[in-house]
Write a protein that holds these residues in place. Structure first.
Motif, PDB file in Angstrom:
ATOM      1  N   GLY A 181       6.912  39.751  45.361  1.00  0.00           N
ATOM      2  CA  GLY A 181       6.327  40.199  44.087  1.00  0.00           C
ATOM      3  C   GLY A 181       7.062  41.398  43.516  1.00  0.00           C
ATOM      4  N   GLY A 224      14.101  25.162  46.299  1.00  0.00           N
ATOM      5  CA  GLY A 224      13.466  25.344  44.988  1.00  0.00           C
ATOM      6  C   GLY A 224      11.959  25.384  45.097  1.00  0.00           C
ATOM      7  N   LEU A 225      11.421  26.595  45.167  1.00  0.00           N
ATOM      8  CA  LEU A 225       9.966  26.722  45.298  1.00  0.00           C
ATOM      9  C   LEU A 225       9.251  26.604  43.961  1.00  0.00           C
ATOM     10  CD1 LEU A 225       9.753  29.699  47.828  1.00  0.00           C
ATOM     11  CD2 LEU A 225       9.052  27.344  48.229  1.00  0.00           C
ATOM     12  N   VAL A 232      11.658  29.959  35.823  1.00  0.00           N
ATOM     13  CA  VAL A 232      11.345  31.084  36.716  1.00  0.00           C
ATOM     14  C   VAL A 232      12.456  31.265  37.745  1.00  0.00           C
ATOM     15  CG1 VAL A 232       9.681  31.983  38.412  1.00  0.00           C
ATOM     16  CG2 VAL A 232       8.863  30.550  36.529  1.00  0.00           C
ATOM     17  N   GLU A 289      20.596  24.412  44.267  1.00  0.00           N
ATOM     18  CA  GLU A 289      19.289  24.900  44.723  1.00  0.00           C
ATOM     19  C   GLU A 289      18.992  24.315  46.092  1.00  0.00           C
ATOM     20  OE1 GLU A 289      17.036  27.321  44.660  1.00  0.00           O
ATOM     21  OE2 GLU A 289      16.758  27.012  42.516  1.00  0.00           O
TER      22      GLU A 289
END
Ligand code: UDP
Length: 425
Positions: A16, A313-314, A221, A310
């Motif tokens: 975060g 890739g979450l 994102v 990637e």
């Protein structure tokens, strides 16, 4: 079981924060899920801040251990290779001093931490499991020639690591194929895909505001690095009228500037948007927490993913968990987590026209979006929870710890367990 997760370059405590990426999410979630299953988990990270306590309780059964190795300051991963010997020796010394703290199994995340894990277990043998989270050979092939000007020793060391580790955990069939090309034995490889936190990423809950009502929202994102392909999406937006592009994510985790305005990639993207006449429809948000990110997914009509490369890739999984369809380049693990025409649309990598066409078509078809959304939620809940990933990892750990204690006669049983693991994932 006592489990050591070695993640020198990505601390769960950074999750975060401005430099967080997929590895932070992955290591934090796996540690938490293993701790919740009753295991004793220590996550070893490099000490980047002299004021940080030596040990921090992270979640039930999980502690984060700050290990001194090199300067007590953030350092880009590509400057950390010379520190990994010290990091590994510090772990070995710790475990020799206090045998009660010595792990049954060591699971390293990222090649540099893998090397540290090999050093840590050189004298007192412990099984070593490695998750690469990206391979230099695949990256090099996918990125433009000028992107990785200095190849360095990474690819060779990744190959060595693969031959010395007891198990390599891949996240997709695509990664298994790459490992095979590197010469890693198939029998030493298992597939355990990442998961998604289905308590944070839910279809219902608070959603981010629409500052410009009436525009469809395309979300993308990730850290602001060229390989994420945000530039391709800015270009594609020219051919997707009536939509805005929201870019959520902070600066390059390897070299973060102090703020988004100072970030060269952010400036390049905004300039590109102006060049293509879409400057008023592109918004950059910067890094947000996982909870805030869930609000951005929920406010969006589609997640666009355009990475050139990637490993897993979450973000497609997080969007799917929130009931948001995905339009993505078919690269790496994304080609396996997103089912074309069921939970989203896959287009050929670097094909900006195909990306624009798929976005336009999906944004214009609400019924298809709704059907993708419900299929996406089902797929994530049935296949991609962290509990499931942790259960599969626990089986890997049991196999390798059993293998060091017993004789070679148990090998066939191991092999069949692995086959089963790759079949279910
Ligand atoms: N992420 C976050 N805040 C942000 C942007 C991203 O917490 O502002 C998280 C996101 O939830 C995801 C991870 O960072 O779990 C990105 O992982 P991904 O595998 O998509 O890309 P990577 O960073 O590994 O290249």
């Amino acid at each position: 079981m006592r489990i050591a997760l070695v993640s020198a370059q990505a601390s769960p405590l950074g999750l975060g924060g401005p430099v967080a990426g997929g590895r932070h999410t992955h290591v934090a979630a796996v540690a938490k899920a293993l701790g919740a299953m009753g295991h004793d988990v220590s996550v070893y990270v490099r000490r980047e801040d002299g004021t940080a306590p030596a040990s921090v309780q992270f979640s039930p059964g999980v502690s984060i251990e700050h290990v001194p190795a090199g300067p007590e300051a953030p350092l880009p991963p590509d400057e950390q290779l010379p520190l990994m010997g010290d990091f590994g020796r510090a772990l070995a010394a710790r475990w020799a001093e206090d045998p009660g703290a010595a792990p049954d199994v060591v699971h390293a995340h990222f090649w540099l931490s893998g090397l540290a894990a090999l050093t840590a277990t050189a004298d007192v043998r412990r099984p070593v499991v490695v998750s690469y989270h990206g391979l230099a050979s695949a990256e090099r092939r996918a990125l433009p020639a000028d992107h990785n000007a200095k190849p360095g020793p990474r690819a060779g060391l990744e190959r060595t690591l693969g031959s010395l580790a007891d198990r390599v955990v891949a996240q997709s069939e695509d990664e298994v194929a790459e490992l095979g090309r590197m010469g890693v034995r198939r029998a030493a490889t298992v597939i355990v895909p990442s998961g998604v936190d289905v308590e944070v990423f839910t279809p219902t809950g608070p959603a981010a505001d629409h500052r410009r009502p009436g525009l469809r929202r395309i979300l993308t994102v990730g850290p602001l690095v060229a390989r994420k392909g945000f530039g391709d999406l800015v270009e594609a937006l020219r051919r997707v009228p009536g939509a805005e592009l929201i870019v959520v994510g902070g600066s390059d985790p390897a070299r973060p500037p102090r703020d988004l305005d100072a970030d060269p990639e952010a400036r390049r993207l905004l300039q590109l948007a102006d060049t293509h006449g879409v400057g008023d429809r592109v918004r950059m948000v910067g890094a947000v927490t996982q909870e805030e990110l869930a609000g951005w997914y929920r406010s969006s009509d589609v997640l666009a993913c355009a990475p050139w490369y990637e490993p897993f890739g979450l973000t497609p999984l997080e969007a799917m968990a929130c009931g948001v369809p995905v339009v993505a380049y078919e690269v790496g693990g994304i080609g396996e987590s997103v089912i074309d025409n069921v939970t989203g649309v896959l287009v050929p990598p670097r094909d900006v026209n195909a990306m624009a066409g798929a976005l336009r078509a999906l944004l214009g078809d609400e019924v298809r979006r709704m059907s993708f959304a419900s299929a996406a939620i089902d797929r994530v809940r049935s296949r991609y929870t962290w509990e499931r990933a942790a259960t599969e990892l626990e089986r890997v750990y049991r196999t390798v710890t059993g293998a060091t204690e017993s004789d070679a006669a148990e090998e066939p049983a191991e092999a069949s367990e692995e086959d089963e693991l790759s079949e279910v994932s």
